[in-house]
Motif scaffolding. Structure first.
Motif, short mmCIF file in Angstrom:
data_model
loop_
_atom_site.label_atom_id
_atom_site.label_comp_id
_atom_site.label_asym_id
_atom_site.label_seq_id
_atom_site.Cartn_x
_atom_site.Cartn_y
_atom_site.Cartn_z
N LEU A 20 0.87 -1.22 -0.25
CA LEU A 20 -0.12 0.07 -0.08
C LEU A 20 0.78 1.13 0.12
CD1 LEU A 20 -2.84 -0.85 2.52
CD2 LEU A 20 -2.99 -1.08 -0.02
N THR A 21 2.05 1.35 0.57
CA THR A 21 2.93 2.24 0.79
C THR A 21 4.40 1.85 1.18
OG1 THR A 21 3.30 4.60 1.97
CG2 THR A 21 2.26 2.70 3.24
N TYR A 22 5.16 2.68 0.79
CA TYR A 22 6.61 2.50 1.20
C TYR A 22 6.91 3.22 2.44
CZ TYR A 22 7.19 -0.51 -2.76
OH TYR A 22 7.29 -1.35 -4.00
N ARG A 23 6.03 4.33 2.85
CA ARG A 23 6.12 4.76 4.26
C ARG A 23 6.32 3.79 5.47
NH1 ARG A 23 1.99 9.49 3.50
NH2 ARG A 23 1.14 7.66 2.13
N CYS A 24 7.21 3.95 6.39
CA CYS A 24 7.17 3.33 7.41
C CYS A 24 7.95 3.96 8.64
CB CYS A 24 8.40 2.05 7.23
SG CYS A 24 8.38 0.45 8.10
N ASN A 25 7.49 3.49 9.93
CA ASN A 25 7.85 4.13 11.18
C ASN A 25 9.17 3.56 11.72
OD1 ASN A 25 6.36 1.80 11.60
ND2 ASN A 25 4.95 2.82 13.07
N LEU A 26 9.64 2.53 11.13
CA LEU A 26 10.77 1.93 11.52
C LEU A 26 11.52 1.99 10.22
CD1 LEU A 26 9.78 -1.31 13.39
CD2 LEU A 26 10.08 0.77 14.19
N ASN A 33 12.49 -2.69 -0.05
CA ASN A 33 11.55 -1.51 -0.65
C ASN A 33 12.47 -0.49 -0.99
OD1 ASN A 33 8.68 -1.46 1.69
ND2 ASN A 33 9.19 -2.73 -0.02
N ASP A 34 12.42 -0.19 -2.57
CA ASP A 34 13.04 1.34 -3.22
C ASP A 34 12.36 2.33 -2.68
OD1 ASP A 34 14.54 2.90 -4.51
OD2 ASP A 34 14.01 1.90 -6.62
N ARG A 35 12.67 3.09 -1.59
CA ARG A 35 11.79 4.28 -1.10
C ARG A 35 12.27 5.49 -1.99
NH1 ARG A 35 12.39 3.51 5.18
NH2 ARG A 35 13.80 1.88 4.83
N THR A 36 13.35 5.53 -2.94
CA THR A 36 13.36 6.43 -3.83
C THR A 36 12.67 6.23 -5.02
OG1 THR A 36 15.17 5.17 -4.86
CG2 THR A 36 15.64 6.52 -3.04
N ASN A 37 11.88 5.02 -5.26
CA ASN A 37 11.13 4.98 -6.20
C ASN A 37 9.75 5.69 -6.17
OD1 ASN A 37 9.68 4.06 -8.54
ND2 ASN A 37 9.28 1.92 -7.83
N GLY A 38 9.35 6.37 -7.40
CA GLY A 38 8.13 7.17 -7.02
C GLY A 38 7.05 7.05 -8.22
N ASN A 50 12.34 -17.33 8.03
CA ASN A 50 12.72 -17.11 6.60
C ASN A 50 14.26 -17.14 6.56
OD1 ASN A 50 12.98 -16.51 3.87
ND2 ASN A 50 12.91 -14.19 4.58
N VAL A 51 15.05 -17.60 5.71
CA VAL A 51 16.62 -17.44 5.78
C VAL A 51 17.01 -16.59 4.37
CG1 VAL A 51 16.78 -19.73 6.95
CG2 VAL A 51 16.81 -19.61 4.55
N GLN A 52 16.01 -16.25 3.56
CA GLN A 52 16.12 -15.73 2.35
C GLN A 52 16.25 -14.14 2.59
OE1 GLN A 52 15.92 -17.59 -1.06
NE2 GLN A 52 17.81 -16.23 -1.02
N ILE A 53 17.42 -13.62 2.50
CA ILE A 53 17.59 -12.14 2.35
C ILE A 53 17.88 -11.51 0.83
CG2 ILE A 53 19.18 -10.22 3.04
CD1 ILE A 53 19.67 -11.21 5.55
N THR A 54 17.24 -10.66 0.53
CA THR A 54 17.29 -10.25 -1.02
C THR A 54 17.87 -8.84 -1.19
OG1 THR A 54 14.97 -9.31 -0.62
CG2 THR A 54 15.10 -11.60 -1.31
N PRO A 55 18.20 -8.59 -2.30
CA PRO A 55 18.61 -7.45 -2.62
C PRO A 55 17.61 -6.54 -2.51
CG PRO A 55 19.46 -8.94 -4.49
CD PRO A 55 18.39 -9.50 -3.28
N ARG A 56 18.11 -5.09 -2.43
CA ARG A 56 16.77 -4.03 -2.36
C ARG A 56 16.42 -4.03 -3.70
NH1 ARG A 56 20.67 -1.36 1.20
NH2 ARG A 56 19.86 -1.46 3.03
N ASP A 57 15.06 -3.40 -3.97
CA ASP A 57 14.33 -3.61 -5.26
C ASP A 57 15.05 -2.64 -6.30
OD1 ASP A 57 12.56 -5.42 -4.54
OD2 ASP A 57 10.91 -3.82 -3.95
#
Lengths: 324, 94
Positions: free
Chosen positions: A23-29, A36-41, A188-195
């Motif tokens: 729904l949003t990439y905003r987050c309080n943590l 998430n690619d928070r620079t994406n718009g 979960n053991v899978q860490i993924t690259p950022r988007d």
């Protein structure tokens, strides 16, 4: 017919049974390994567009609707959307960090959205470890308090933990914590690259020894509600449900085959989800790819097929095709 | 009041969908899943639309070209099963 057989039918028949909405990439943590690619718009979907999407998904037989993010509760119209989804009979899952879900908001979530489950991220068994990941002081204690309040209200809660180099020494304590507060814990053991392609999160991937130790721990805890995402693939005609039994939609309306397969199949500002589902060349190619993968894996030895891997990470270059 | 003339509604925690020619019903509170055949799924959908059993029988008879007498017996039995399973409840009279 069993539930598993029905899921097989959805995967093989390309029925979008489960849809995840970021729904949003905003987050309080500010979790270090967040993908998430928070620079994406882009232009956010409006409430009216979501309502239209829900109606289309209902017609397409979608049953599971997961609200994710970012932090989904940070979306300004989260409750409006949740209530609408509830009215349309979706099974609602909410993936949250739990930071805002105090008694008042948790009660509102229960009364207005009535989710089937709230999945909460747990990053450690101590404040130091959990907050090293969230980068917000006090978030661990606050989470424990909120979990208690959610349980008291009768919300169904599940803990999700990703094994990392930062918390691998606490895996036993995390499992014990989950058992002490009587909540299921999914590892979960899978860490993924950022988007955006940034591979920095992979620096804190858990060691192979830790993954092996976690397997041992889960073996000891067999029969408890502590589990791991490493099950062998089910006997579907496709290796996984990407673009076949599921979809992911980002805040800007981009539609992806799944949360990992970040190749846009269409955009809801330009076309509706039914058209994307039925006509997108991206989805069609993903289905061909996962069908071929299922056939390849089926032809391999039992040893080579005992562990699940994510074809999207292989396809997009972020993972290793270690089993093939 | 005879059971046949009662109206029912889905319990508040029940979710369902038709997947191809079958249906899936989830009782959220219990975390229980039921898988139904095509006709069973249609009955649940018609109950959700607010139809009472006689209306459901009439609709099914038209849709499936089936004998209404036989359908009435089958629908009554299935409705009783759904009620016992906590999927539907009797609608309160206004």
């Amino acid at each position: 017919m069993s539930y598993q057989a029905l899921l097989t039918k959805a995967v093989n028949g390309n029925i979008p049974f489960s849809v995840l909405l970021e729904l949003t990439y905003r987050c309080n943590l500010d979790c270090y390994y967040c993908y998430n690619d928070r620079t994406n718009g882009g232009r956010s979907l409006s409430v009216a567009q979501y309502v239209s999407l829900f109606a289309d998904l209902r017609e397409l037989a979608t049953m599971n609707l997961t609200f994710s993010g970012g932090e989904p509760l940070a979306h300004p119209h989260f409750f409006t959307l949740g209530a609408r989804a509830r009215a349309l009979g979706f099974v609602i899952r909410v993936k949250s960090n739990g930071h805002r879900l105090n008694g008042r908001l948790a009660r509102r979530l229960l009364n207005e959205v009535d989710p089937f489950v709230v999945e909460i991220s747990l990053h450690g068994a101590s404040a130091a470890t959990h907050e090293r990941q969230t980068q917000v002081a006090g978030s661990f204690g606050r989470l424990l308090t909120n979990l208690e309040q959610m349980q008291a209200l009768g919300l169904r809660v599940q803990l999700n933990s990703t094994l990392t180099a930062w918390n691998e020494t606490e895996m036993e304590a995390m499992s014990a914590l989950a058992e002490r507060i009587a909540l299921p814990l999914r590892w979960n053991v899978q860490i993924t690259p950022r988007d955006n392609g940034d591979r920095a999160p992979l620096d804190i991937a858990a060691s192979p020894q830790a993954i092996s130790r976690l397997r041992g721990l889960l073996e000891q805890r067999r029969g408890t509600e502590t589990t791991i995402d490493l099950d062998p693939p089910p006997p579907w005609g496709k290796y996984c449900g990407a673009g076949a039994s599921g979809l992911t939609v980002d805040p800007w309306g981009n539609v992806y085959p799944c949360v990992q397969w970040r190749v846009p199949a269409g955009n809801l500002h330009r076309e509706n989800v039914r058209d994307i589902w039925e006509r997108s060349p991206v989805l069609q190619s993903v289905r061909v790819r996962t069908e071929a993968l299922a056939a390849t894996v089926k032809a391999r030895t039992a040893e080579a097929t005992k562990e699940w891997f994510c074809p999207a990470l292989v396809e997009t270059g972020g993972g290793e095709e270690r089993l093939l | 009041m005879p059971a046949n003339s009662l109206s029912f509604r889905l319990c508040a925690d029940v979710r369902y969908r038709q997947i191809a020619d079958e249906g899936i019903v989830l009782r959220q509170q219990a975390g229980e899943v039921l898988v139904l055949n095509e006709v069973g799924t249609r009955v649940v959908a018609l109950l959700d639309e607010g139809l009472a059993p006689p209306g459901i029988v009439a609709r099914l008879a038209a849709e499936f070209d089936a004998d209404p007498g036989r359908l009435a017996i089958d629908v009554a039995g299935f409705v009783a099963e759904l009620r016992a399973a906590g999927v539907i409840e009797e609608e309160a009279c206004s």
